[in-house]
Design a protein around this motif. Structure first.
Motif, mmCIF file in Angstrom:
data_model
loop_
_atom_site.group_PDB
_atom_site.id
_atom_site.type_symbol
_atom_site.label_atom_id
_atom_site.label_comp_id
_atom_site.label_asym_id
_atom_site.label_seq_id
_atom_site.Cartn_x
_atom_site.Cartn_y
_atom_site.Cartn_z
ATOM 1 N N ARG A 243 23.901 3.009 -0.629
ATOM 2 C CA ARG A 243 22.530 3.349 -1.030
ATOM 3 C C ARG A 243 21.849 4.187 0.047
ATOM 4 N NH1 ARG A 243 22.343 -2.189 -2.666
ATOM 5 N NH2 ARG A 243 20.882 -2.700 -0.979
ATOM 6 N N ARG A 244 22.108 3.855 1.306
ATOM 7 C CA ARG A 244 21.512 4.642 2.385
ATOM 8 C C ARG A 244 22.093 6.056 2.398
ATOM 9 N NH1 ARG A 244 18.393 2.965 6.289
ATOM 10 N NH2 ARG A 244 18.883 0.794 5.741
ATOM 11 N N ALA A 245 23.368 6.173 2.047
ATOM 12 C CA ALA A 245 23.988 7.501 1.975
ATOM 13 C C ALA A 245 23.274 8.378 0.957
ATOM 14 C CB ALA A 245 25.465 7.360 1.621
ATOM 15 N N LEU A 246 22.811 7.785 -0.138
ATOM 16 C CA LEU A 246 22.096 8.564 -1.157
ATOM 17 C C LEU A 246 20.819 9.177 -0.587
ATOM 18 C CD1 LEU A 246 22.467 6.216 -4.276
ATOM 19 C CD2 LEU A 246 23.755 8.302 -3.771
ATOM 20 N N LEU A 247 20.130 8.421 0.260
ATOM 21 C CA LEU A 247 18.904 8.951 0.858
ATOM 22 C C LEU A 247 19.219 10.024 1.906
ATOM 23 C CD1 LEU A 247 16.648 5.774 1.267
ATOM 24 C CD2 LEU A 247 16.388 7.652 -0.356
ATOM 25 N N TYR A 248 20.241 9.779 2.730
ATOM 26 C CA TYR A 248 20.613 10.791 3.723
ATOM 27 C C TYR A 248 21.092 12.083 3.050
ATOM 28 C CZ TYR A 248 20.255 8.041 8.023
ATOM 29 O OH TYR A 248 19.783 7.333 9.100
ATOM 30 N N ALA A 249 21.648 11.967 1.861
ATOM 31 C CA ALA A 249 22.180 13.138 1.165
ATOM 32 C C ALA A 249 21.114 13.912 0.405
ATOM 33 C CB ALA A 249 23.276 12.711 0.185
ATOM 34 N N THR A 250 19.871 13.428 0.415
ATOM 35 C CA THR A 250 18.792 14.048 -0.354
ATOM 36 C C THR A 250 17.783 14.706 0.576
ATOM 37 O OG1 THR A 250 19.026 12.281 -2.002
ATOM 38 C CG2 THR A 250 17.086 13.672 -2.154
ATOM 39 N N ASN A 251 17.619 15.992 0.440
ATOM 40 C CA ASN A 251 16.610 16.714 1.223
ATOM 41 C C ASN A 251 15.257 16.534 0.535
ATOM 42 O OD1 ASN A 251 15.087 18.414 2.799
ATOM 43 N ND2 ASN A 251 16.579 20.073 2.799
ATOM 44 N N ARG A 252 14.690 15.368 0.723
ATOM 45 C CA ARG A 252 13.469 15.012 -0.006
ATOM 46 C C ARG A 252 12.280 15.895 0.366
ATOM 47 N NH1 ARG A 252 12.212 9.135 1.122
ATOM 48 N NH2 ARG A 252 13.373 9.447 3.059
#
Length: 273
Positions: free
Chosen positions: A28-37
């Motif tokens: 789940r943390r990888a999903l956030l790191y992979a997103t240039n929010r």
């Protein structure tokens, strides 16, 4: 004229499936790191870099306009939003795979297959664009996903198979709303022992300081364990005819004082309408 509501909306992804990868904190943390929010929010979503329009958040609570804003009592300013790092996202995916592989080996079970994620979102343009953008960025780190647009007015139920739901919510009162989010009957109910204990401490709070401390502790735990994936906070606005009187200030909801609305007929006649 255009005006803003008094409370911002918080956008987040809520895990709803029992898929081993979805349940893995590293994944789940990888999903956030992979997103240039940051780029997504200021670019294609808002086309604005004004913090009053929207900003990244690290938790589900209102960020407010600084620590002195009473609206921000639950938000822990020391918890910074996860930054964009596709390299770290790839590393976390590998770590999650190894972690699940070892767990399966101990239980004498096959290694769980990593299937494409299904992200459900409301039939709302902002949400659709956001989910599409995240899916494209996740592909860059080897995470496949697809979008499921929910029918208008419908939410996820047991008949809809998905892994995450894109949720747009308003925290009217964080100290009580967090129970509706993470509590036993919440939409993102968590059995994480640290989250459960923190909720118990919040329920036992006897004064304002204890409530504030419990909420900011919860914020830190949410950032660490990620029972929900906070994305951004957005200031929503509404447009109303300038001939309408009685709608003053920044309402919580558009029609809260509709009984006080009046159309100024004098202006209408002056303009020949």
């Amino acid at each position: 004229r255009v005006a803003a509501y008094s409370l911002p909306t918080t956008h987040m992804l809520i895990p709803v499936s029992d898929d081993p990868y979805v349940q893995n904190t590293k994944f789940r943390r990888a999903l956030l790191y992979a997103t240039n929010r940051e780029a997504m929010l200021t670019g294609e979503l808002l086309n604005s870099q004004d913090w009053d329009d929207g900003r990244l958040v690290s938790g589900p609570f209102p960020l407010g306009n600084g620590e002195s804003d009473p609206l921000a009592y639950a938000y822990n300013p020391e918890v910074k939003p996860i930054e964009y790092s596709p390299q770290l996202a790839k590393l976390l995916v590998v770590m999650a795979e190894k972690e699940l592989d070892k767990a399966a080996e101990k239980q004498h079970k096959p290694t769980p297959e990593r299937k494409p994620l299904v992200i459900a979102c409301p039939d709302f343009e902002f949400a659709r664009v956001a989910v599409q953008g995240m899916i494209q960025q996740w592909q860059n780190v080897g995470i496949a996903a697809e979008m499921l647009v929910l029918p208008p007015g419908e939410s996820v139920d047991e008949s809809i198979e998905c892994d995450f739901v894109y949720v747009i919510t308003t925290m009217w009162e964080p100290a009580t709303d967090i129970e509706r989010l993470l509590g036993g009957d919440g939409i993102a109910t968590s059995d994480n022992p640290f989250i459960v204990q923190a909720l118990e401490q919040l329920r036992a709070a006897r004064n304002w300081r204890e409530v504030r401390d419990a909420m900011q502790n919860l914020h830190q735990l949410i950032d660490y364990h990620l029972p929900v994936l906070p994305l951004w906070q957005v200031t929503d606005r509404f447009a109303v005819s300038r001939y309408v009187e009685g709608l003053e200030g920044r309402p919580v909801s558009l029609y809260q004082d509709v009984d006080a609305w009046r159309v100024n007929l004098g202006i209408e006649k002056t303009l020949g309408r």
